[in-house]
Scaffold this motif. Structure first.
Motif, PDB file in Angstrom:
ATOM      1  N   LEU A 149      15.147  -3.602   1.917  1.00  0.00           N
ATOM      2  CA  LEU A 149      16.641  -4.134   1.798  1.00  0.00           C
ATOM      3  C   LEU A 149      17.384  -3.672   0.676  1.00  0.00           C
ATOM      4  O   LEU A 149      18.457  -3.092   0.988  1.00  0.00           O
ATOM      5  CB  LEU A 149      16.408  -5.532   1.774  1.00  0.00           C
ATOM      6  N   TRP A 150      17.520  -3.379  -0.443  1.00  0.00           N
ATOM      7  CA  TRP A 150      18.163  -3.109  -1.197  1.00  0.00           C
ATOM      8  C   TRP A 150      17.737  -1.889  -2.592  1.00  0.00           C
ATOM      9  O   TRP A 150      18.401  -0.749  -2.861  1.00  0.00           O
ATOM     10  CB  TRP A 150      18.152  -4.336  -2.534  1.00  0.00           C
ATOM     11  N   SER A 151      16.651  -1.331  -1.880  1.00  0.00           N
ATOM     12  CA  SER A 151      15.934   0.025  -2.803  1.00  0.00           C
ATOM     13  C   SER A 151      15.348   0.661  -2.659  1.00  0.00           C
ATOM     14  O   SER A 151      14.351   0.462  -1.560  1.00  0.00           O
ATOM     15  CB  SER A 151      15.552  -0.832  -4.134  1.00  0.00           C
ATOM     16  N   THR A 152      15.003   2.283  -2.841  1.00  0.00           N
ATOM     17  CA  THR A 152      13.243   2.610  -2.638  1.00  0.00           C
ATOM     18  C   THR A 152      12.525   2.073  -3.449  1.00  0.00           C
ATOM     19  O   THR A 152      12.563   2.002  -4.677  1.00  0.00           O
ATOM     20  CB  THR A 152      13.681   4.651  -3.027  1.00  0.00           C
ATOM     21  N   GLN A 174      10.692  -0.899  -7.991  1.00  0.00           N
ATOM     22  CA  GLN A 174      11.721  -1.774  -6.376  1.00  0.00           C
ATOM     23  C   GLN A 174      12.634  -2.702  -6.772  1.00  0.00           C
ATOM     24  O   GLN A 174      12.577  -2.913  -7.443  1.00  0.00           O
ATOM     25  CB  GLN A 174      10.725  -2.589  -5.453  1.00  0.00           C
ATOM     26  N   GLY A 175      13.550  -2.814  -6.670  1.00  0.00           N
ATOM     27  CA  GLY A 175      14.902  -3.380  -6.872  1.00  0.00           C
ATOM     28  C   GLY A 175      15.174  -4.718  -5.667  1.00  0.00           C
ATOM     29  O   GLY A 175      15.973  -4.565  -5.136  1.00  0.00           O
ATOM     30  N   GLU A 176      13.794  -5.122  -5.003  1.00  0.00           N
ATOM     31  CA  GLU A 176      14.489  -5.673  -4.184  1.00  0.00           C
ATOM     32  C   GLU A 176      14.999  -7.342  -4.486  1.00  0.00           C
ATOM     33  O   GLU A 176      15.027  -7.359  -5.388  1.00  0.00           O
ATOM     34  CB  GLU A 176      13.025  -6.029  -2.527  1.00  0.00           C
ATOM     35  N   GLY A 181      12.325 -10.608  -1.943  1.00  0.00           N
ATOM     36  CA  GLY A 181      10.854  -8.822  -1.426  1.00  0.00           C
ATOM     37  C   GLY A 181      10.555  -8.119  -2.183  1.00  0.00           C
ATOM     38  O   GLY A 181       9.491  -7.823  -2.534  1.00  0.00           O
ATOM     39  N   GLY A 182      11.023  -9.234  -3.289  1.00  0.00           N
ATOM     40  CA  GLY A 182      10.160  -8.602  -4.860  1.00  0.00           C
ATOM     41  C   GLY A 182       9.288  -9.228  -4.519  1.00  0.00           C
ATOM     42  O   GLY A 182       8.322  -8.961  -5.631  1.00  0.00           O
ATOM     43  N   GLU A 183       8.798 -10.589  -3.963  1.00  0.00           N
ATOM     44  CA  GLU A 183       7.478 -10.440  -3.280  1.00  0.00           C
ATOM     45  C   GLU A 183       6.184  -9.473  -3.238  1.00  0.00           C
ATOM     46  O   GLU A 183       4.660 -10.050  -3.113  1.00  0.00           O
ATOM     47  CB  GLU A 183       7.389 -11.771  -2.626  1.00  0.00           C
ATOM     48  N   VAL A 184       5.836  -8.541  -2.858  1.00  0.00           N
ATOM     49  CA  VAL A 184       6.242  -7.213  -2.783  1.00  0.00           C
ATOM     50  C   VAL A 184       4.624  -7.287  -4.323  1.00  0.00           C
ATOM     51  O   VAL A 184       3.416  -6.410  -3.941  1.00  0.00           O
ATOM     52  CB  VAL A 184       5.973  -6.097  -2.397  1.00  0.00           C
ATOM     53  N   GLU A 185       5.765  -7.765  -5.150  1.00  0.00           N
ATOM     54  CA  GLU A 185       4.632  -7.252  -6.531  1.00  0.00           C
ATOM     55  C   GLU A 185       4.107  -8.662  -6.681  1.00  0.00           C
ATOM     56  O   GLU A 185       3.327  -8.988  -8.030  1.00  0.00           O
ATOM     57  CB  GLU A 185       5.497  -7.269  -7.814  1.00  0.00           C
ATOM     58  N   LEU A 230      13.172  -7.686   5.942  1.00  0.00           N
ATOM     59  CA  LEU A 230      14.046  -5.643   6.055  1.00  0.00           C
ATOM     60  C   LEU A 230      12.537  -5.173   4.758  1.00  0.00           C
ATOM     61  O   LEU A 230      12.631  -4.645   5.349  1.00  0.00           O
ATOM     62  CB  LEU A 230      15.287  -5.590   5.430  1.00  0.00           C
ATOM     63  N   THR A 231      12.590  -5.615   4.179  1.00  0.00           N
ATOM     64  CA  THR A 231      11.432  -5.567   2.901  1.00  0.00           C
ATOM     65  C   THR A 231      10.267  -5.229   3.487  1.00  0.00           C
ATOM     66  O   THR A 231       9.719  -3.927   3.379  1.00  0.00           O
ATOM     67  CB  THR A 231      11.173  -6.490   1.974  1.00  0.00           C
ATOM     68  N   SER A 232      10.099  -6.521   4.191  1.00  0.00           N
ATOM     69  CA  SER A 232       8.359  -6.256   4.982  1.00  0.00           C
ATOM     70  C   SER A 232       8.765  -4.507   6.174  1.00  0.00           C
ATOM     71  O   SER A 232       7.426  -4.347   6.579  1.00  0.00           O
ATOM     72  CB  SER A 232       8.312  -7.481   5.953  1.00  0.00           C
ATOM     73  N   ASN A 233       9.756  -4.666   6.325  1.00  0.00           N
ATOM     74  CA  ASN A 233       9.780  -4.189   7.170  1.00  0.00           C
ATOM     75  C   ASN A 233       9.900  -1.828   6.741  1.00  0.00           C
ATOM     76  O   ASN A 233       9.099  -1.503   6.811  1.00  0.00           O
ATOM     77  CB  ASN A 233      11.808  -3.501   7.993  1.00  0.00           C
ATOM     78  N   GLY A 234      10.279  -1.963   5.597  1.00  0.00           N
ATOM     79  CA  GLY A 234       9.961  -1.455   4.388  1.00  0.00           C
ATOM     80  C   GLY A 234       9.688  -0.903   4.103  1.00  0.00           C
ATOM     81  O   GLY A 234       8.517   0.772   3.884  1.00  0.00           O
TER      82      GLY A 234
END
Length: 261
Positions: A149-152, A174-176, A181-185, A230-234
């Protein structure tokens, strides 16, 4: 009036002198600290690689020496050419900067199908082979990245030697949005990747980050992050790209045919 001019000149001289001294100090500090910064950056990367390979626990405290010793003992980095899948010799894999290479038109290209919005892809990439005590490959780690959404978002994808079964997906930069979106971690979400399959029986990329519970329960599905479409799509687009023909597909094909050593 003369005194005012003299006072102004003296003040200006002092200001300029101080600026010059400060700039020299900052420049010198930057030069002196650069090797330490590069060393810390490499150490940090090695720590995440070891985490992806299940060689260290992210929750436990490990020393710098433990990271260095474990990495040296079990991890072998190789630079491979993405178009051929072959190893590139004469390049130090541990210091090769793939991100820097991707910014140089001489060592990169614009992908034809830029689903991950990376803009340019380096000609070469680093892969990491993890060995056990007997020297047998137990894990292959692929660096992947793509825009959320916000970052690579940058991650290490660790897979079994079959190059299909996921061991870990570890995001390290990451900069979600925190809590979304930061929950990827988040360890809970990361744990959902273990054992999932990347490719179907026909060899097509089949892994799906999905909101559909029925698909998420299959070997090819992982729950999408709640409230972070959008993060999940990323994440999905990153894997689709890097597992595809413009990513690691040629390396994976060769590795499956006896290329892991």
């Amino acid at each position: 009036m003369a005194k005012n001019k003299e006072s102004f000149a003296r003040t200006l001289f002092i200001v300029v002198g101080l600026c010059l001294i400060c700039s020299i100090f900052v420049s010198t500090a930057a030069v002196l600290l650069k090797p330490t910064q590069q060393e810390n950056k490499l150490l940090d990367k090695q720590k995440y690689i070891l985490e992806a390979a299940n060689l260290i626990d992210s929750k436990s405290q490990v020393t710098k020496q433990e990271i260095l010793d474990t990495y040296e003992k079990f991890v072998e980095a190789k630079v491979i050419n993405l178009k051929t899948g072959d190893e590139v010799t004469g390049v130090n894999a541990d210091t090769f900067d793939q991100q820097k290479a991707s910014r140089d038109p001489e060592t990169s290209s614009v992908p034809e199908h830029d689903i991950a919005s990376i803009k340019r892809v380096a000609d070469n990439a680093v892969v990491y082979l993890v060995h056990d005590e007997a020297g047998k490959v137990t894990s292959v780690i692929l660096p992947v990245h793509g825009y959320g959404l916000w970052s690579t978002m940058y991650a290490f994808l660790a897979v079994e030697p079959d190059l299909n079964t996921v061991q870990n997906l570890v995001y390290y930069s990451q900069g979600e949005t925190p809590g979304l979106g930061g929950e990827v971690e988040n360890p809970v979400w990361k744990a959902k990747w273990k054992g999932k399959k990347l490719f179907d029986e026909q060899g097509n990329v089949a892994i799906s980050v999905t909101k559909n519970p029925a698909i998420a329960e299959t070997p090819y599905g992982v729950d999408a992050l709640s409230g972070a479409t959008l993060t999940s799509n990323g994440v999905q687009h990153s894997l689709t790209f890097w597992l595809g023909e413009e990513g690691f597909a040629n390396f994976i094909k060769k590795a499956r045919n006896g290329g892991l050593s």
